[in-house]
Design an enzyme around this catalytic site. Structure first.
Site, PDB file in Angstrom:
ATOM      1  N   VAL A  11       0.943  -1.145  -0.099  1.00  0.00           N
ATOM      2  CA  VAL A  11       0.075   0.090   0.129  1.00  0.00           C
ATOM      3  C   VAL A  11       0.919   1.338   0.126  1.00  0.00           C
ATOM      4  O   VAL A  11       0.739   2.372  -1.023  1.00  0.00           O
ATOM      5  CB  VAL A  11      -0.896  -0.114   1.184  1.00  0.00           C
ATOM      6  N   LYS A  35      14.730  -3.106   2.271  1.00  0.00           N
ATOM      7  CA  LYS A  35      13.664  -2.411   1.614  1.00  0.00           C
ATOM      8  C   LYS A  35      14.187  -1.058   0.889  1.00  0.00           C
ATOM      9  O   LYS A  35      14.343  -0.582  -0.295  1.00  0.00           O
ATOM     10  CB  LYS A  35      12.432  -2.338   2.072  1.00  0.00           C
ATOM     11  N   GLU A 158      -4.099  -5.970  -4.818  1.00  0.00           N
ATOM     12  CA  GLU A 158      -2.799  -6.437  -5.208  1.00  0.00           C
ATOM     13  C   GLU A 158      -2.948  -6.832  -6.703  1.00  0.00           C
ATOM     14  O   GLU A 158      -3.745  -7.352  -7.130  1.00  0.00           O
ATOM     15  CB  GLU A 158      -1.976  -7.330  -4.365  1.00  0.00           C
ATOM     16  N   PHE A 270     -15.848 -10.510  -8.831  1.00  0.00           N
ATOM     17  CA  PHE A 270     -15.862 -11.287  -7.572  1.00  0.00           C
ATOM     18  C   PHE A 270     -16.894 -12.714  -7.563  1.00  0.00           C
ATOM     19  O   PHE A 270     -17.268 -12.691  -6.431  1.00  0.00           O
ATOM     20  CB  PHE A 270     -15.823 -10.597  -6.529  1.00  0.00           C
ATOM     21  N   GLY A 274     -13.741 -21.067  -7.249  1.00  0.00           N
ATOM     22  CA  GLY A 274     -12.506 -21.581  -7.186  1.00  0.00           C
ATOM     23  C   GLY A 274     -11.855 -22.052  -6.267  1.00  0.00           C
ATOM     24  O   GLY A 274     -12.700 -22.497  -5.232  1.00  0.00           O
ATOM     25  N   CYS A 281      -5.401  -9.508   3.286  1.00  0.00           N
ATOM     26  CA  CYS A 281      -6.585  -8.868   3.726  1.00  0.00           C
ATOM     27  C   CYS A 281      -7.812  -9.638   4.093  1.00  0.00           C
ATOM     28  O   CYS A 281      -8.552  -9.429   5.351  1.00  0.00           O
ATOM     29  CB  CYS A 281      -6.994  -7.784   2.701  1.00  0.00           C
TER      30      CYS A 281
HETATM   31  N1  LIG Z   1      -1.936  -5.468   0.810  1.00  0.00           N
HETATM   32  C1  LIG Z   1      -3.141  -4.988   0.103  1.00  0.00           C
HETATM   33  O1  LIG Z   1      -3.446  -5.370  -0.747  1.00  0.00           O
HETATM   34  C2  LIG Z   1      -4.205  -3.977   1.033  1.00  0.00           C
HETATM   35  C3  LIG Z   1      -5.055  -3.438   0.693  1.00  0.00           C
HETATM   36  C4  LIG Z   1      -5.922  -2.492   1.365  1.00  0.00           C
HETATM   37  C5  LIG Z   1      -5.487  -2.225   2.451  1.00  0.00           C
HETATM   38  N2  LIG Z   1      -4.521  -2.951   2.889  1.00  0.00           N
HETATM   39  C6  LIG Z   1      -4.000  -2.559   4.542  1.00  0.00           C
HETATM   40  O2  LIG Z   1      -2.987  -1.559   4.281  1.00  0.00           O
HETATM   41  C7  LIG Z   1      -1.758  -1.873   5.518  1.00  0.00           C
HETATM   42  C8  LIG Z   1      -0.706  -1.991   4.977  1.00  0.00           C
HETATM   43  O3  LIG Z   1      -0.574  -3.153   4.148  1.00  0.00           O
HETATM   44  P1  LIG Z   1       0.691  -3.679   3.208  1.00  0.00           P
HETATM   45  O4  LIG Z   1       0.121  -5.172   2.427  1.00  0.00           O
HETATM   46  O5  LIG Z   1       1.051  -2.675   2.519  1.00  0.00           O
HETATM   47  O6  LIG Z   1       1.760  -4.031   4.424  1.00  0.00           O
HETATM   48  P2  LIG Z   1       3.305  -4.606   4.161  1.00  0.00           P
HETATM   49  O7  LIG Z   1       3.516  -5.477   5.117  1.00  0.00           O
HETATM   50  O8  LIG Z   1       3.349  -4.960   2.662  1.00  0.00           O
HETATM   51  O9  LIG Z   1       4.060  -3.075   4.586  1.00  0.00           O
HETATM   52  C9  LIG Z   1       4.055  -2.697   5.758  1.00  0.00           C
HETATM   53  C10 LIG Z   1       5.451  -1.798   5.833  1.00  0.00           C
HETATM   54  O10 LIG Z   1       5.476  -1.020   6.943  1.00  0.00           O
HETATM   55  C11 LIG Z   1       6.780  -1.064   7.445  1.00  0.00           C
HETATM   56  N3  LIG Z   1       6.712  -0.706   8.842  1.00  0.00           N
HETATM   57  C12 LIG Z   1       6.073  -1.130   9.850  1.00  0.00           C
HETATM   58  N4  LIG Z   1       6.282  -0.549  11.140  1.00  0.00           N
HETATM   59  C13 LIG Z   1       7.208   0.753  10.615  1.00  0.00           C
HETATM   60  C14 LIG Z   1       7.266   2.116  11.357  1.00  0.00           C
HETATM   61  N5  LIG Z   1       7.054   2.017  12.683  1.00  0.00           N
HETATM   62  N6  LIG Z   1       8.223   2.899  10.799  1.00  0.00           N
HETATM   63  C15 LIG Z   1       8.237   2.631   9.209  1.00  0.00           C
HETATM   64  N7  LIG Z   1       8.011   1.602   8.547  1.00  0.00           N
HETATM   65  C16 LIG Z   1       7.144   0.759   9.169  1.00  0.00           C
HETATM   66  C17 LIG Z   1       7.251  -2.547   7.333  1.00  0.00           C
HETATM   67  O11 LIG Z   1       8.601  -2.602   6.995  1.00  0.00           O
HETATM   68  C18 LIG Z   1       6.781  -3.033   5.725  1.00  0.00           C
HETATM   69  O12 LIG Z   1       7.652  -2.485   4.740  1.00  0.00           O
HETATM   70  C19 LIG Z   1      -2.562  -3.169   6.354  1.00  0.00           C
HETATM   71  O13 LIG Z   1      -3.130  -2.485   7.231  1.00  0.00           O
HETATM   72  C20 LIG Z   1      -3.585  -3.879   5.197  1.00  0.00           C
HETATM   73  O14 LIG Z   1      -4.418  -4.339   5.972  1.00  0.00           O
HETATM   74  C21 LIG Z   1      -3.402  -3.626   2.295  1.00  0.00           C
END
Ligand SMILES: NC(=O)c1ccc[n+]([C@@H]2O[C@H](COP(=O)([O-])OP(=O)(O)OC[C@H]3O[C@@H](n4cnc5c(N)ncnc54)[C@H](O)[C@@H]3O)[C@@H](O)[C@H]2O)c1
Length: 453
Positions: A11, A35, A158, A270, A274, A281
């Site tokens: 995100v 990263k 994603e 959706f 499958g 999520c």
């Molecule tokens: N992945 C998806 O498709 C998606 C879609 C919508 C919402 N979300 C929500 O968005 C949020 C993030 O999801 P994501 O998939 O991007 O997570 P992710 O695990 O890919 O990324 C999170 C990042 O945050 C960093 N991080 C954690 N604590 C930190 C801090 N204190 N300072 C700096 N960096 C820090 C981690 O190192 C990591 O790189 C979640 O709550 C998720 O539910 C995700």
């Protein structure tokens, strides 16, 4: 605008690049030094359509740092996009959001105006809790500064993350401060008006519908996110439940879904039967919503059922293999697809990993392929006996069955004759219904899809 984005995961990184592309001045912050090192070299740490291209293209108004305090001091908008993984009991773990918020509060300067935005998916009440936390730190530091809070849940998918960011259906802003709505409206102006030149790899959608900005309160915003994800999960579970009955009455769920989905009140999205939903999520958000409900003694049987049906889809694959092969112990099963969906390397909550574990428990030997997700799957499955292959066709060598789990495009155009030839028993379990039964049978396969009687 000057924007700091905390967390450069799926995100956060997507948001960083999109905002920088729209000419905002963006600082991406992460605590993961590996990263950061990749990002500083212009290498994307994730596989996500267009992200690498944008990283090359945008060099001027985005930078990446581990120094959170300095990054936020000079920003107008600070977005928190860190992970909220599930705890053992299903509750979303907001520890990382809290940690990030405290660090943000330590970096804010006196007599400024800031908007702190929570993009992470967080349980109801978290925005209120974060506001309290930030004010406590500011008070302890003796710093007086104007901070607004806004919940801005993210709805991207994603594999299509940049599309979802540049062309969202809506932008939700949950706050009690009009200034925060104004700031978020200004930040998203080019997106809301679709007034930007699309990136070369991302054509604008055909429709003329501009996204709405929904200004509401934080509780509604938090609820919107959970309700939206839960509904999508439910829709998939619904068609999977219908698929089970289709198998019994000799109907074909792909035909049924086509007929149902053409109803504009329902839509075909959706609605593909499958192996069930996965990812980082849907499993965690449905669990988190149930957990919140339980705190109020409120039952949500529809959502519980959606989770049960989803779990059943995983065991269904093993049952189909047992039905075809009788004994799984000692058999070689080829797996096509490890990522939880195509166009991503993300294996969090991936159906493939669960099915591989089930097969392993049954004594079967697994050989697996994925175009990009093998490194992540290897980490996750380190205690499982499994062979990874770089070529999709290699899964079929002396295999007793092949299971398609992720509907990557490259699996849609396999030469089925070539795939079937080296197999001990040419059995194809099409976990995404991407082939027609006739086509597979012509190639010599015993074919089983999902919900295709
Ligand atoms: N992945 C998806 O498709 C998606 C879609 C919508 C919402 N979300 C929500 O968005 C949020 C993030 O999801 P994501 O998939 O991007 O997570 P992710 O695990 O890919 O990324 C999170 C990042 O945050 C960093 N991080 C954690 N604590 C930190 C801090 N204190 N300072 C700096 N960096 C820090 C981690 O190192 C990591 O790189 C979640 O709550 C998720 O539910 C995700």
């Amino acid at each position: 605008m000057k924007v700091a984005i905390i967390g450069t995961g799926y995100v956060g990184l997507t948001t960083c690049l999109a905002m920088a592309y729209l000419n905002h001045e963006v600082i991406g912050v992460d605590k993961d030094s590996d990263k950061l090192s990749l990002l500083r070299q212009g290498i994307s740490p994730i596989h996500e359509t267009g992200v690498q291209a944008l990283l090359h293209q945008i060099t001027e108004n985005v930078c990446f740092t581990g120094d959170l305090k300095s990054a936020v001091a000079d920003s107008e908008i600070i977005m928190i996009a860190v992970g909220t993984p599930p705890k053992q009991d299903g509750e979303a773990d907001i520890r990382y959001v809290e940690e990030a918020a405290k660090e943000v509060a330590c970096g804010l300067e006196p007599n400024r105006e800031y908007v702190i935005v929570i993009k992470s998916t967080v349980p109801i009440g978290t925005n209120r809790r974060i506001a309290h936390l930030v004010h406590s730190v500011l008070q302890a530091r003796g710093v007086r500064t104007d901070v607004c809070f806004a919940s801005n849940p993210e709805f991207l998918q994603e594999g299509l993350a940049l599309r979802g960011t540049f062309y969202p259906d809506r932008v939700v802003v949950g706050t009690d401060r009009p200034e925060a709505v104004d700031a978020m409206r200004q930040l998203h102006k080019p997106i809301l008006e679709r007034s930007f030149d699309p990136p070369s790899f991302l054509a604008a959608p055909d429709d003329e519908n501009l996204p709405s900005l929904i200004a509401t309160d934080a509780t509604n915003a938090e609820m919107i996110k959970y309700a939206a994800n839960t509904f999508l999960a439910l829709k998939i579970s619904f068609i999977n439940e219908i698929a089970g009955l289709c198998e019994r009455v000799e109907a074909d769920v792909t035909e049924v879904a086509r007929g149902v989905g053409l109803d504009s009140r329902i839509s075909h999205r959706f609605l593909q039967a499958g192996v069930g939903w996965g990812g980082s999520c849907f499993p965690k958000d449905t669990a988190a919503l149930l957990r919140v409900a339980s705190e109020y003694g409120y039952s949500m049987p529809i959502i519980e059922a959606a989770r049960v049906v989803n779990q059943r889809q995983r065991t269904l694959i093993v049952e189909k293999l047992q039905h075809a092969l009788k004994i799984l112990r000692g058999r070689t099963i080829g797996i096509l697809g490890l990522a939880f969906k195509p166009n991503t390397d993300d294996v969090r909550g991936a159906p493939a990993l669960e099915i591989i574990r089930l097969l392993n428990e049954q004594g079967a030997y697994v050989r697996a392929h994925d175009p990009v997700a093998i490194p992540h799957a290897r980490e996750d499955l380190e205690n499982i006996e499994i062979e990874f292959v770089e070529d999709a066709y290699a899964v079929s060598n002396a295999a007793d069955a092949i299971v398609i789990i992720t509907d990557w495009n490259e699996y849609r155009s396999l030469n089925l004759h070539t795939l079937a030839k080296p197999m001990s028993t040419p059995i194809l379990i099409d976990g995404r219904n991407i082939y027609s039964p006739d086509e597979a049978r012509d190639a010599g396969f015993q074919y089983m899809g999902i919900g295709r009687g």
